[in-house]
Enzyme design. Structure first.
Site, PDB file in Angstrom:
ATOM      1  N   CYS A 115       6.269   8.457  19.766  1.00 13.66           N
ATOM      2  CA  CYS A 115       7.488   7.890  19.512  1.00 13.66           C
ATOM      3  C   CYS A 115       7.310   6.328  20.006  1.00 13.66           C
ATOM      4  O   CYS A 115       7.947   5.605  19.373  1.00 13.66           O
ATOM      5  CB  CYS A 115       8.735   8.447  20.431  1.00 13.66           C
ATOM      6  SG  CYS A 115       9.129  10.052  19.986  1.00 13.66           S
ATOM      7  N   HIS A 262      13.898   2.726  20.635  1.00  9.25           N
ATOM      8  CA  HIS A 262      13.647   4.018  19.672  1.00  9.25           C
ATOM      9  C   HIS A 262      14.724   5.037  19.759  1.00  9.25           C
ATOM     10  O   HIS A 262      15.168   5.168  20.692  1.00  9.25           O
ATOM     11  CB  HIS A 262      12.365   4.762  20.377  1.00  9.25           C
ATOM     12  CG  HIS A 262      12.003   6.027  19.969  1.00  9.25           C
ATOM     13  ND1 HIS A 262      12.043   6.346  18.774  1.00  9.25           N
ATOM     14  CD2 HIS A 262      11.918   7.154  20.860  1.00  9.25           C
ATOM     15  CE1 HIS A 262      11.846   7.750  18.766  1.00  9.25           C
ATOM     16  NE2 HIS A 262      11.920   8.155  20.020  1.00  9.25           N
ATOM     17  N   ASN A 292      16.047  11.650  15.314  1.00 11.06           N
ATOM     18  CA  ASN A 292      14.861  10.921  15.843  1.00 11.06           C
ATOM     19  C   ASN A 292      13.638  11.091  14.603  1.00 11.06           C
ATOM     20  O   ASN A 292      13.194  12.156  14.696  1.00 11.06           O
ATOM     21  CB  ASN A 292      14.364  11.687  17.177  1.00 11.06           C
ATOM     22  CG  ASN A 292      13.349  10.802  17.698  1.00 11.06           C
ATOM     23  OD1 ASN A 292      12.536  10.524  17.045  1.00 11.06           O
ATOM     24  ND2 ASN A 292      13.304  11.224  19.086  1.00 11.06           N
TER      25      ASN A 292
HETATM   26  C1  LIG Z   1      17.100  18.130  24.283  1.00  7.81           C
HETATM   27  C2  LIG Z   1      18.519  17.898  25.006  1.00  7.81           C
HETATM   28  C3  LIG Z   1      19.455  17.282  24.073  1.00  7.81           C
HETATM   29  C4  LIG Z   1      18.862  19.225  25.569  1.00  7.81           C
HETATM   30  O1  LIG Z   1      19.982  19.068  26.158  1.00  7.81           O
HETATM   31  P1  LIG Z   1      20.254  19.585  27.814  1.00  7.81           P
HETATM   32  O2  LIG Z   1      21.558  19.211  28.227  1.00  7.81           O
HETATM   33  O3  LIG Z   1      18.914  19.320  28.487  1.00  7.81           O
HETATM   34  O4  LIG Z   1      20.171  21.180  27.501  1.00  7.81           O
HETATM   35  P2  LIG Z   1      19.125  22.111  27.946  1.00  7.81           P
HETATM   36  O5  LIG Z   1      18.123  22.085  27.366  1.00  7.81           O
HETATM   37  O6  LIG Z   1      19.395  22.130  29.589  1.00  7.81           O
HETATM   38  O7  LIG Z   1      20.105  23.232  27.449  1.00  7.81           O
HETATM   39  C5  LIG Z   1      21.341  23.804  27.867  1.00  7.81           C
HETATM   40  C6  LIG Z   1      21.833  24.682  27.038  1.00  7.81           C
HETATM   41  O8  LIG Z   1      22.042  24.671  25.734  1.00  7.81           O
HETATM   42  C7  LIG Z   1      21.210  25.479  24.927  1.00  7.81           C
HETATM   43  N1  LIG Z   1      20.796  24.802  23.840  1.00  7.81           N
HETATM   44  C8  LIG Z   1      19.501  24.330  23.558  1.00  7.81           C
HETATM   45  N2  LIG Z   1      19.231  23.725  22.261  1.00  7.81           N
HETATM   46  C9  LIG Z   1      20.697  24.097  21.678  1.00  7.81           C
HETATM   47  C10 LIG Z   1      21.234  23.870  20.534  1.00  7.81           C
HETATM   48  N3  LIG Z   1      20.316  23.120  19.463  1.00  7.81           N
HETATM   49  N4  LIG Z   1      22.367  24.138  20.076  1.00  7.81           N
HETATM   50  C11 LIG Z   1      22.979  25.132  20.922  1.00  7.81           C
HETATM   51  N5  LIG Z   1      22.655  25.243  22.075  1.00  7.81           N
HETATM   52  C12 LIG Z   1      21.310  24.833  22.492  1.00  7.81           C
HETATM   53  C13 LIG Z   1      20.232  26.014  25.757  1.00  7.81           C
HETATM   54  O9  LIG Z   1      19.628  27.245  25.555  1.00  7.81           O
HETATM   55  C14 LIG Z   1      20.841  26.037  27.052  1.00  7.81           C
HETATM   56  O10 LIG Z   1      21.681  27.232  27.149  1.00  7.81           O
HETATM   57  P3  LIG Z   1      21.876  28.183  28.694  1.00  7.81           P
HETATM   58  O11 LIG Z   1      22.522  27.203  29.485  1.00  7.81           O
HETATM   59  O12 LIG Z   1      22.513  29.449  28.043  1.00  7.81           O
HETATM   60  O13 LIG Z   1      20.389  28.423  28.884  1.00  7.81           O
HETATM   61  C15 LIG Z   1      18.119  16.769  26.278  1.00  7.81           C
HETATM   62  O14 LIG Z   1      17.307  17.339  27.172  1.00  7.81           O
HETATM   63  C16 LIG Z   1      17.519  15.611  25.744  1.00  7.81           C
HETATM   64  O15 LIG Z   1      18.068  14.974  24.930  1.00  7.81           O
HETATM   65  N6  LIG Z   1      16.377  15.380  26.137  1.00  7.81           N
HETATM   66  C17 LIG Z   1      15.514  14.237  25.577  1.00  7.81           C
HETATM   67  C18 LIG Z   1      14.945  14.508  24.475  1.00  7.81           C
HETATM   68  C19 LIG Z   1      14.387  13.255  23.742  1.00  7.81           C
HETATM   69  O16 LIG Z   1      14.760  12.304  23.904  1.00  7.81           O
HETATM   70  N7  LIG Z   1      13.159  13.567  22.790  1.00  7.81           N
HETATM   71  C20 LIG Z   1      12.569  12.852  22.192  1.00  7.81           C
HETATM   72  C21 LIG Z   1      11.696  11.833  23.038  1.00  7.81           C
HETATM   73  S1  LIG Z   1      11.246  10.721  22.276  1.00  7.81           S
END
Ligand SMILES: CC(C)(COP(=O)(O)OP(=O)(O)OC[C@H]1O[C@@H](n2cnc3c(N)ncnc32)[C@H](O)[C@@H]1OP(=O)(O)O)[C@@H](O)C(=O)NCCC(=O)NCCS
Length: 335
Positions: A115, A262, A292
């Site tokens: 990224c 980004h 992204n």
């Molecule tokens: C990835 C991201 C959106 C996930 O959001 P979050 O609030 O951290 O969610 P979690 O991973 O804790 O998951 C929460 C719940 O949603 C579920 N879940 C994960 N992906 C899902 C999806 N696409 N659809 C529905 N549910 C989903 C998980 O299984 C979890 O369920 P549970 O509570 O029953 O265990 C978030 O962590 C994020 O944006 N992180 C940064 C990622 C990023 O920017 N990456 C690029 C870097 S350059």
């Protein structure tokens, strides 16, 4: 010491639009979940047979940037290509651009900084121009994510985020000392290598070994991401590296005219925006439409903002990125 400036910008995204509802037919997810957590409404995916690849999308963006820079392709003296999804394991995509543009034996360098790849690429180009070694450098960021994502419920926390596309910039020696790239700032922290990565196939674990193991979970050929850790580090590092760039140039956050983050996650961009106290017209986000696109996200957003007339001569433009590695960086530009 010379100064470099952005002379031309280009972008390309595949025509195939994939909405959140389309994804919910492939995995257990929903438009509501994706929009609430990431702000993404849709993204573009290469469609089999549409002729696109990471290098080909990069070439399309590059051609537009060169045309807008109003220079001849043969004036390009160095190609810098940033991607985490190259067409070939080796060589890198840079040589495909050299061949595709038909530039005779021009050097081509590939950057592996995910990224942060475009910001790293701009920094490399800027150094070559500053020292006087090259006058025109082409920097490309391009990604074909859709070819390598786990499009099942197992991979949903990663797969809903990423999209395909390419952006490019021609950096050239500036004749006008009052405008151009003021500085670039880069960092990395390898202790987090496994928090956002794709391990294999690689020399550590090559194809026959993966096939023999036939893993059903933690599959090495799909990206792995610790979303919450990435989020927490991103908001801190984005902020740090922007302030580092501003301080280096004796500037303040109030001096920013346009911030192009980004496009990791709309929530991350909004968090940084509020920490910087920037109004909506001073930040450009398009993750809603493209997801992204990793190394392509800044050049796509920068090109779009410029095309919409949101960047004017004299503006202070700040680019900042954070991603796998972890790596992060910023670029401070007087337009
Ligand atoms: C990835 C991201 C959106 C996930 O959001 P979050 O609030 O951290 O969610 P979690 O991973 O804790 O998951 C929460 C719940 O949603 C579920 N879940 C994960 N992906 C899902 C999806 N696409 N659809 C529905 N549910 C989903 C998980 O299984 C979890 O369920 P549970 O509570 O029953 O265990 C978030 O962590 C994020 O944006 N992180 C940064 C990622 C990023 O920017 N990456 C690029 C870097 S350059």
């Amino acid at each position: 010491m010379f100064k470099s400036k952005i002379l031309g910008l280009g972008k390309y995204v595949p025509e195939n639009v994939v909405t959140n509802d389309d994804l919910s037919k492939m995995m257990d997810t929903s438009d509501e979940w994706i929009q609430e957590r990431t702000g993404i409404q849709e993204r573009r995916h290469i469609k089999k047979g549409d002729g696109n690849s990471t290098a080909i999308m990069g070439l399309k963006a590059a051609k537009q940037a060169i045309e807008r820079a109003n220079i001849n392709k043969d004036d390009i003296e160095l190609i810098v290509f940033a991607t985490l999804s190259p067409d070939y394991y080796f060589p890198g995509c840079g040589v495909q651009i050299q061949e595709g543009l038909g530039i005779k034996t021009c050097p081509a360098l590939d950057v592996r900084n995910q990224c942060s790849g475009f910001v790293y690429g701009i920094s490399v180009a800027d150094q070559y121009i500053k020292t006087g070694m090259y006058k025109n450098v082409l920097v490309i960021g391009s990604e074909n994510h859709s070819g390598g994502l786990d499009m099942t419920t197992r991979g949903r926390h990663v797969s809903v985020i990423f999209g395909d596309g390419a952006g490019a910039a021609v950096l050239s020696r500036s004749d006008d000392d009052s405008s151009g790239i003021l500085s670039t700032h880069l960092h990395s922290q390898g202790e987090y290598i496994d928090e956002l990565s794709l391990r294999g196939p690689s020399t550590e674990k090559w194809v026959p070994e993966i096939i023999a193991e036939d893993p059903q979970e933690d599959i090495p050929y799909y990206p792995k991401m610790n979303g919450q850790l990435v989020f927490k580090n991103a908001v801190v590092r984005f902020s740090e590296v922007i302030h580092e760039g501003l301080a280096h140039n004796q500037l303040k956050k109030e001096d920013i005219d346009m911030f192009i983050p980004h496009q990791a996650n709309l929530r991350i961009s909004q968090f940084i925006q509020s920490k910087l106290g920037l109004s909506d017209d001073k930040v450009y986000n398009n993750i809603q439409k493209y997801g992204n696109t990793t190394a392509a996200s800044i050049p796509i957003a920068l090109t779009e903002a410029w095309e919409k007339g949101k960047i004017k001569k004299g503006d202070l433009v700040v680019l900042a990125a954070f991603g796998s590695g972890f790596t992060w960086g910023s670029t401070i530009i007087r337009w």
